[in-house]
Design a protein around this motif. Structure first.
Motif, PDB file in Angstrom:
ATOM      1  N   VAL A  48       0.759  -1.082   0.111  1.00 28.82           N
ATOM      2  CA  VAL A  48      -0.078   0.041   0.150  1.00 28.82           C
ATOM      3  C   VAL A  48       0.956   1.306   0.116  1.00 28.82           C
ATOM      4  N   VAL A  49       1.887   1.443   0.893  1.00 24.52           N
ATOM      5  CA  VAL A  49       2.844   2.425   0.716  1.00 24.52           C
ATOM      6  C   VAL A  49       3.606   2.635  -0.581  1.00 24.52           C
ATOM      7  N   ARG A  50       3.931   1.720  -1.385  1.00 18.34           N
ATOM      8  CA  ARG A  50       4.525   1.752  -2.535  1.00 18.34           C
ATOM      9  C   ARG A  50       3.322   2.293  -3.477  1.00 18.34           C
ATOM     10  N   ARG A  51       2.144   1.905  -3.319  1.00 20.20           N
ATOM     11  CA  ARG A  51       1.045   2.185  -4.378  1.00 20.20           C
ATOM     12  C   ARG A  51       1.053   3.865  -4.120  1.00 20.20           C
ATOM     13  N   ALA A  52       1.112   4.191  -2.871  1.00 21.22           N
ATOM     14  CA  ALA A  52       0.803   5.595  -2.476  1.00 21.22           C
ATOM     15  C   ALA A  52       1.856   6.380  -2.872  1.00 21.22           C
ATOM     16  N   ILE A  53       3.097   6.206  -2.942  1.00 19.62           N
ATOM     17  CA  ILE A  53       4.265   6.863  -3.293  1.00 19.62           C
ATOM     18  C   ILE A  53       4.059   6.950  -4.925  1.00 19.62           C
ATOM     19  N   HIS A  54       3.844   5.922  -5.567  1.00 25.23           N
ATOM     20  CA  HIS A  54       3.802   5.787  -7.071  1.00 25.23           C
ATOM     21  C   HIS A  54       2.521   6.805  -7.217  1.00 25.23           C
ATOM     22  N   GLN A  55       1.379   6.802  -6.776  1.00 23.99           N
ATOM     23  CA  GLN A  55       0.362   7.763  -6.995  1.00 23.99           C
ATOM     24  C   GLN A  55       0.642   9.279  -6.734  1.00 23.99           C
ATOM     25  N   LEU A  56       1.239   9.290  -5.728  1.00 22.72           N
ATOM     26  CA  LEU A  56       1.627  10.805  -5.380  1.00 22.72           C
ATOM     27  C   LEU A  56       2.588  11.217  -6.282  1.00 22.72           C
ATOM     28  N   PHE A  57       3.559  10.649  -6.665  1.00 28.47           N
ATOM     29  CA  PHE A  57       4.534  11.072  -7.620  1.00 28.47           C
ATOM     30  C   PHE A  57       3.769  11.234  -9.080  1.00 28.47           C
ATOM     31  N   GLN A  58       2.844  10.330  -9.557  1.00 28.76           N
ATOM     32  CA  GLN A  58       2.299  10.502 -10.746  1.00 28.76           C
ATOM     33  C   GLN A  58       1.291  12.057 -10.944  1.00 28.76           C
ATOM     34  N   THR A  59       0.607  11.737  -9.501  1.00 27.70           N
ATOM     35  CA  THR A  59      -0.129  13.155  -9.446  1.00 27.70           C
ATOM     36  C   THR A  59       0.416  14.366  -9.628  1.00 27.70           C
ATOM     37  N   THR A  60       1.617  14.372  -9.051  1.00 27.58           N
ATOM     38  CA  THR A  60       2.601  15.705  -8.771  1.00 27.58           C
ATOM     39  C   THR A  60       3.018  15.916 -10.224  1.00 27.58           C
ATOM     40  N   VAL A  61       3.350  14.798 -10.948  1.00 26.18           N
ATOM     41  CA  VAL A  61       3.805  14.977 -12.493  1.00 26.18           C
ATOM     42  C   VAL A  61       2.555  15.581 -13.187  1.00 26.18           C
ATOM     43  N   ASP A  62       1.404  14.966 -13.329  1.00 20.90           N
ATOM     44  CA  ASP A  62       0.262  15.176 -14.127  1.00 20.90           C
ATOM     45  C   ASP A  62      -0.001  16.585 -13.737  1.00 20.90           C
ATOM     46  N   ARG A  63      -0.004  17.057 -12.479  1.00 23.29           N
ATOM     47  CA  ARG A  63      -0.739  18.205 -12.221  1.00 23.29           C
ATOM     48  C   ARG A  63       0.351  19.479 -12.357  1.00 23.29           C
ATOM     49  N   THR A  65       2.680  20.044 -10.511  1.00 22.51           N
ATOM     50  CA  THR A  65       3.492  20.365  -9.185  1.00 22.51           C
ATOM     51  C   THR A  65       4.885  20.304  -9.184  1.00 22.51           C
ATOM     52  N   LEU A  66       5.071  19.022  -9.557  1.00 22.78           N
ATOM     53  CA  LEU A  66       6.787  18.670  -9.520  1.00 22.78           C
ATOM     54  C   LEU A  66       7.342  19.787 -10.296  1.00 22.78           C
ATOM     55  N   ASP A  67       7.075  20.150 -11.564  1.00 22.46           N
ATOM     56  CA  ASP A  67       7.848  21.155 -12.329  1.00 22.46           C
ATOM     57  C   ASP A  67       7.953  22.463 -11.411  1.00 22.46           C
ATOM     58  N   PHE A  68       6.726  22.775 -10.863  1.00 22.50           N
ATOM     59  CA  PHE A  68       6.662  24.069 -10.187  1.00 22.50           C
ATOM     60  C   PHE A  68       7.850  23.924  -9.331  1.00 22.50           C
ATOM     61  N   HIS A  69       7.945  23.132  -8.287  1.00 22.78           N
ATOM     62  CA  HIS A  69       8.935  22.842  -7.317  1.00 22.78           C
ATOM     63  C   HIS A  69      10.232  22.873  -7.857  1.00 22.78           C
ATOM     64  N   LEU A  70      10.656  22.059  -8.836  1.00 20.23           N
ATOM     65  CA  LEU A  70      11.778  21.913  -9.565  1.00 20.23           C
ATOM     66  C   LEU A  70      12.313  23.375  -9.875  1.00 20.23           C
ATOM     67  N   ARG A  71      11.348  23.841 -10.687  1.00 20.27           N
ATOM     68  CA  ARG A  71      11.575  25.077 -11.352  1.00 20.27           C
ATOM     69  C   ARG A  71      12.171  26.181 -10.205  1.00 20.27           C
ATOM     70  N   GLN A  72      11.377  26.023  -9.014  1.00 17.47           N
ATOM     71  CA  GLN A  72      11.804  26.915  -7.848  1.00 17.47           C
ATOM     72  C   GLN A  72      13.131  26.821  -7.212  1.00 17.47           C
ATOM     73  N   GLY A  73      13.474  25.200  -7.134  1.00 20.66           N
ATOM     74  CA  GLY A  73      14.632  24.987  -6.341  1.00 20.66           C
ATOM     75  C   GLY A  73      15.990  24.791  -7.227  1.00 20.66           C
ATOM     76  N   TYR A  74      15.740  24.311  -8.403  1.00 17.79           N
ATOM     77  CA  TYR A  74      16.801  24.046  -9.460  1.00 17.79           C
ATOM     78  C   TYR A  74      16.766  24.777 -10.739  1.00 17.79           C
TER      79      TYR A  74
END
Length: 107
Positions: A48-63, A65-74
Protein backbone atom coordinates in the motif's frame (compact mmCIF):
# COMPACT_ATOMS: atom_id res chain seq x y z
CA UNK A 1 20.84 25.68 -8.70
CA UNK A 2 21.03 23.68 -11.88
CA UNK A 3 20.37 20.35 -13.53
CA UNK A 4 23.68 19.03 -12.21
CA UNK A 5 22.70 20.05 -8.67
CA UNK A 6 19.39 18.23 -9.06
CA UNK A 7 21.15 15.08 -10.31
CA UNK A 8 23.54 15.22 -7.36
CA UNK A 9 20.71 15.70 -4.85
CA UNK A 10 18.63 12.85 -6.31
CA UNK A 11 21.65 10.52 -6.28
CA UNK A 12 22.47 11.47 -2.69
CA UNK A 13 18.86 10.99 -1.53
CA UNK A 14 18.64 7.64 -3.31
CA UNK A 15 21.82 6.37 -1.66
CA UNK A 16 20.51 7.41 1.77
CA UNK A 17 17.34 5.35 1.37
CA UNK A 18 17.54 1.86 2.77
CA UNK A 19 15.37 -1.07 1.81
CA UNK A 20 13.65 -0.56 5.14
CA UNK A 21 12.28 2.91 5.75
CA UNK A 22 10.96 3.54 9.26
CA UNK A 23 8.13 6.04 9.18
CA UNK A 24 6.28 7.41 12.18
CA UNK A 25 2.54 7.47 11.56
CA UNK A 26 -0.08 9.59 13.26
CA UNK A 27 -3.50 8.17 14.19
CA UNK A 28 -5.24 9.39 11.03
CA UNK A 29 -2.56 7.97 8.75
CA UNK A 30 -2.63 4.61 10.57
CA UNK A 31 -6.41 4.48 10.16
CA UNK A 32 -6.19 5.27 6.44
CA UNK A 33 -3.39 2.74 5.93
CA UNK A 34 -5.41 0.08 7.74
CA UNK A 35 -8.45 0.84 5.57
CA UNK A 36 -6.43 0.62 2.36
CA UNK A 37 -4.71 -2.58 3.47
CA UNK A 38 -8.08 -4.18 4.15
CA UNK A 39 -9.59 -2.88 0.91
CA UNK A 40 -6.71 -4.11 -1.24
CA UNK A 41 -6.57 -7.39 0.71
CA UNK A 42 -2.81 -7.24 1.18
CA UNK A 43 -1.02 -9.01 3.98
CA UNK A 44 1.67 -6.35 4.27
CA UNK A 45 1.33 -2.59 4.40
CA UNK A 46 4.47 -2.26 2.26
CA UNK A 47 2.45 -2.76 -0.93
CA UNK A 48 0.00 0.00 0.00
CA UNK A 49 2.86 2.38 0.81
CA UNK A 50 4.54 1.61 -2.54
CA UNK A 51 1.25 2.28 -4.35
CA UNK A 52 0.77 5.51 -2.42
CA UNK A 53 4.23 6.78 -3.37
CA UNK A 54 3.65 5.92 -7.04
CA UNK A 55 0.26 7.65 -6.95
CA UNK A 56 1.62 10.77 -5.26
CA UNK A 57 4.48 10.96 -7.75
CA UNK A 58 2.18 10.50 -10.75
CA UNK A 59 -0.26 13.10 -9.44
CA UNK A 60 2.46 15.70 -8.88
CA UNK A 61 3.82 15.08 -12.40
CA UNK A 62 0.36 15.23 -14.03
CA UNK A 63 -0.67 18.44 -12.25
CA UNK A 64 2.65 20.19 -12.88
CA UNK A 65 3.36 20.50 -9.17
CA UNK A 66 6.67 18.66 -9.53
CA UNK A 67 7.78 21.03 -12.30
CA UNK A 68 6.76 24.00 -10.17
CA UNK A 69 8.92 22.86 -7.25
CA UNK A 70 11.83 21.84 -9.46
CA UNK A 71 11.73 25.19 -11.27
CA UNK A 72 11.77 27.03 -7.94
CA UNK A 73 14.60 25.00 -6.43
CA UNK A 74 16.72 24.01 -9.43
CA UNK A 75 15.48 26.11 -12.37
CA UNK A 76 14.72 22.94 -14.39
CA UNK A 77 11.65 20.83 -15.17
CA UNK A 78 11.13 17.10 -14.83
CA UNK A 79 11.39 16.69 -18.62
CA UNK A 80 14.75 18.46 -18.54
CA UNK A 81 15.87 16.15 -15.75
CA UNK A 82 14.82 13.07 -17.72
CA UNK A 83 16.57 14.22 -20.89
CA UNK A 84 19.69 15.33 -19.04
CA UNK A 85 19.71 18.78 -20.62
CA UNK A 86 17.87 22.06 -20.31
CA UNK A 87 15.50 23.43 -22.97
CA UNK A 88 18.15 26.01 -23.87
CA UNK A 89 20.63 23.20 -24.50
CA UNK A 90 18.04 21.21 -26.50
CA UNK A 91 17.15 24.11 -28.77
CA UNK A 92 20.65 25.51 -29.08
CA UNK A 93 19.59 28.85 -27.61
CA UNK A 94 22.57 28.82 -25.25
CA UNK A 95 25.06 28.56 -28.15
CA UNK A 96 24.68 32.15 -29.31
CA UNK A 97 25.96 35.15 -27.36
CA UNK A 98 23.39 37.50 -25.88
CA UNK A 99 22.67 40.57 -27.98
CA UNK A 100 23.56 43.90 -26.50
CA UNK A 101 20.41 45.92 -27.29
CA UNK A 102 21.95 49.17 -26.06
CA UNK A 103 24.64 49.05 -28.71
CA UNK A 104 22.45 47.45 -31.36
CA UNK A 105 21.34 50.67 -33.08
CA UNK A 106 24.53 52.70 -32.60
CA UNK A 107 26.44 53.64 -35.70
Amino acid sequence: MSLDDLNDDVTAAYSELDDELPVALDRETKNELAMLTAAFDTAETDEVVRRAIHQLFQTTVDRGTLDFHLRQGYDVTYDEYLSGMTYEEMTGADQYPQRDDERRYQL
